[in-house]
Design a protein around this motif. Structure first.
Motif, PDB file in Angstrom:
ATOM      1  N   LEU A 142      74.489 -13.967 -60.783  1.00 47.42           N
ATOM      2  CA  LEU A 142      75.171 -14.450 -61.771  1.00 47.42           C
ATOM      3  C   LEU A 142      75.569 -14.087 -63.284  1.00 47.42           C
ATOM      4  CD1 LEU A 142      74.296 -18.624 -60.620  1.00 47.42           C
ATOM      5  CD2 LEU A 142      77.104 -16.889 -60.179  1.00 47.42           C
ATOM      6  N   VAL A 143      74.271 -13.883 -63.548  1.00 45.28           N
ATOM      7  CA  VAL A 143      74.584 -13.393 -65.439  1.00 45.28           C
ATOM      8  C   VAL A 143      74.929 -11.943 -65.315  1.00 45.28           C
ATOM      9  CG1 VAL A 143      72.538 -14.601 -66.517  1.00 45.28           C
ATOM     10  CG2 VAL A 143      72.341 -12.328 -65.899  1.00 45.28           C
ATOM     11  N   GLY A 144      75.304 -11.022 -63.960  1.00 41.92           N
ATOM     12  CA  GLY A 144      75.170  -9.668 -63.617  1.00 41.92           C
ATOM     13  C   GLY A 144      74.327  -8.837 -63.730  1.00 41.92           C
ATOM     14  N   ALA A 145      73.496  -8.825 -63.221  1.00 43.47           N
ATOM     15  CA  ALA A 145      72.413  -8.266 -62.765  1.00 43.47           C
ATOM     16  C   ALA A 145      72.408  -7.132 -62.146  1.00 43.47           C
ATOM     17  CB  ALA A 145      71.257  -8.587 -62.692  1.00 43.47           C
TER      18      ALA A 145
ATOM     19  N   LYS B 103      68.925 -15.523 -58.163  1.00 41.22           N
ATOM     20  CA  LYS B 103      70.286 -15.857 -57.990  1.00 41.22           C
ATOM     21  C   LYS B 103      71.102 -15.827 -59.483  1.00 41.22           C
ATOM     22  CE  LYS B 103      72.598 -20.250 -56.819  1.00 41.22           C
ATOM     23  NZ  LYS B 103      72.367 -21.394 -56.225  1.00 41.22           N
ATOM     24  N   ILE B 104      69.621 -16.381 -60.621  1.00 40.30           N
ATOM     25  CA  ILE B 104      70.708 -16.204 -62.054  1.00 40.30           C
ATOM     26  C   ILE B 104      70.795 -14.366 -61.877  1.00 40.30           C
ATOM     27  CG2 ILE B 104      69.404 -16.605 -64.424  1.00 40.30           C
ATOM     28  CD1 ILE B 104      67.569 -18.946 -62.952  1.00 40.30           C
ATOM     29  N   GLN B 105      69.719 -13.718 -61.758  1.00 38.99           N
ATOM     30  CA  GLN B 105      70.239 -12.424 -62.327  1.00 38.99           C
ATOM     31  C   GLN B 105      71.260 -11.988 -61.281  1.00 38.99           C
ATOM     32  OE1 GLN B 105      67.150 -10.629 -59.735  1.00 38.99           O
ATOM     33  NE2 GLN B 105      66.078  -9.937 -61.997  1.00 38.99           N
TER      34      GLN B 105
ATOM     35  N   GLU C 211      65.547 -17.057 -59.596  1.00 35.20           N
ATOM     36  CA  GLU C 211      65.058 -15.764 -60.244  1.00 35.20           C
ATOM     37  C   GLU C 211      66.629 -15.041 -59.984  1.00 35.20           C
ATOM     38  OE1 GLU C 211      62.041 -15.124 -62.142  1.00 35.20           O
ATOM     39  OE2 GLU C 211      62.316 -13.178 -62.884  1.00 35.20           O
TER      40      GLU C 211
END
Lengths: 232, 276
Positions: free
Chosen positions: B188-191, B184-186, B182
């Motif tokens: 990648l989407v620019g958190a 990693k995904i955060q 999670e």
């Protein structure tokens, strides 16, 4: 818009034989705004490394990567999220959150970038409709087929209206029918004005597309052609 | 973490209890300077004046031969054996004395030094004995005990704090590893960094608050149960009253200890395992 300038990436210890692996070897090219570029090559040619450098997930050993004149590996870590928000990424293994529904997976990205509830309620159903998953809005990833999962991950990459979509072998796990679905979707996104960088080793797709093709072999660019074909 | 918070609170309580104990002991601890039978009252009063001038001295009380005899009879009038022996000895066997009281147990040495060195030889010759040397070990032991107990308490709470930090650190580490995908995904989407780190910091602080509540409850129960018993042992010391009287100070100590420990450990874990 995107510029790789004499980029070399060497992985010092990650290789199984213990010797350093050169993933990219002195690569230079440029991608203009609203271009559709395919990056092709065998497995291990350096396609994924190239995309990871573009997402600033890896740092180049030598050389520079620019987005709109900004060296993304020289900026402060605090500024990196802003750069990543300009990019939408699609992966071969989807990288969806298994505990969230299709709607929540897409809405999550908007929460991350600080969108308010009104915007989320307005934009998410719209994007889910673009990728044709309206019927599946409340399903969890495990209840979706491979093609549906990939369409969902494209919806997620699209939701914050990025300037660039990076698709790393998005059709690698899909059957031919779903593959052409995904490619059609990427072309549609491109027509709406988004730069698309597609990495693939699917010969049929590339030959049908008739767009710019950059061919990698052993970390080097061996061909860069407008309206290129898949030749290895 | 609960243990550490409990110990920190106990230190606060201990400080107060030992203050009461020390002042009680101090009231009792003094040194007596006995004078030879030949010493004139006038000289003794002169020495009293000299002693009063020492900054460490709280007060000096003069007990004359007659007063000492009177006190002894008063105290032991029911004791036939002692009264009998007094008659046997005949006359007044007591010596005139000065009872010197200092502000702190450690300051008696200064009084003794004054008597030994600074006082004029004429006066020194009048002194029969100074009973500081008999009491010295007791005074020093009390002194060592109170400062020693404080030191043990502080070092024990440091050790427990480190243990608490390690445990909380490990909890946060597991949470981070558990949510690796999670995160990693955060990313990648620019958190932003704080969007990713924030929840873990809050998690650390919340575990601190929960520990605080648990230790507050345990501490209240201990004070409530032991209050009457401790009051029986040391009169004037009611821990339950102390607890209710200092309730907000105690909550403040516990909350700040808990939140600080939680936040420190999660920020260490974040630094180590959460590369954003």
């Amino acid at each position: 818009m995107i510029k790789f300038q004499e980029v070399t990436k060497i992985f010092p210890t990650n290789s199984p034989n213990g010797y350093p692996t050169t993933a990219l070897d002195n690569i230079s090219f440029e991608i203009k705004p609203k271009e559709f570029v395919s990056i092709v090559g065998r497995s291990g040619a350096g396609k994924t490394t190239l995309l990871r450098l573009l997402m600033a997930e890896e740092k180049p050993t030598r050389g520079q990567v620019f987005i709109d004149g900004l060296d993304i590996h020289k900026i402060k870590p605090g500024k990196l999220p802003a750069v990543r928000r300009r990019i939408g990424a699609v992966f071969q293994d989807y990288k969806l959150l298994p505990s969230k529904t299709a709607y929540e997976n897409v809405a999550y990205v908007m929460e991350v970038i600080g969108a308010d509830d009104l915007e989320i309620a307005r934009d998410v159903p719209e994007v889910i409709e673009i990728v044709g998953l309206t019927e599946r809005t409340n399903n969890f990833p495990v209840e979706l087929s491979g093609g549906e999962k990939q369409r969902l991950s494209i919806a997620r990459a699209l939701i914050h209206r990025p300037e660039v979509i990076l698709a790393d072998e998005p059709t690698g796990n899909l059957d031919p029918y779903n593959t052409s679905d995904i490619i059609r979707l990427l072309l549609k996104i491109h027509e709406l004005g988004t730069t698309v960088v597609l990495s693939t080793h699917n010969k049929e797709i590339i030959n049908k597309l008739g767009k710019r093709v950059i061919t990698l072999e052993n970390g080097k660019i061996i061909r860069d052609e407008e309206e290129g074909r898949f030749i290895l | 973490m609960t243990m550490t918070i409990l110990l920190a609170t106990s230190l606060f309580l201990f400080k107060d209890i030992s203050q009461i104990l020390i002042s009680a002991i101090r009231e009792k601890a003094d040194i007596s300077v006995y004078f030879k039978t030949a010493a004139q009252e006038e000289d003794i009063l002169n020495i009293q004046g000299e002693l009063s001038k020492i900054p460490e001295v709280k007060d000096v009380e003069y007990v004359s031969k007659e007063k000492a005899l009177e006190d002894f009879i008063q105290r032991h009038k029911d004791n036939q054996v002692l009264m009998g022996s007094l008659e046997e000895v005949g006359g007044n066997p007591f010596l005139a004395a000065l009872n010197v009281r200092a502000f702190e147990a450690s300051q008696y040495q200064a009084v003794v030094n004054f008597l030994d060195a600074t006082l004029e030889p004429v006066y020194q010759n009048l002194i029969e004995k100074v009973d500081y040397y008999q009491r010295k070990p007791v005074i020093e032991r009390i002194f060592a005990l109170t400062s020693g107990a404080g030191k043990v308490g502080i070092s024990l709470s440091i050790v427990l704090a480190i243990v608490a930090i390690l445990v909380a650190f490990n909890t946060i580490r597991l949470a981070i590893l558990n949510q690796a995908e999670e995160i990693k995904i955060q990313r990648l989407v620019g958190a932003s960094n704080w969007f990713i780190r924030g929840p873990f910091l809050v998690q650390g602080a919340i575990s601190g608050i929960i520990s605080t509540l648990i230790s507050l409850l345990i501490f209240a129960l201990i004070c409530w149960f032991l209050g009457p018993k401790i009051e029986f042992l040391f009169s004037g010391l009611n821990v339950w009253k102390f607890f209710t009287g200092n309730f907000f100070t105690i909550i403040l100590i516990q909350l700040s200890t808990g939140i600080l420990l939680g936040a420190i450990s999660s920020s260490i874990a974040i630094r180590k395992y959460l590369k954003v």
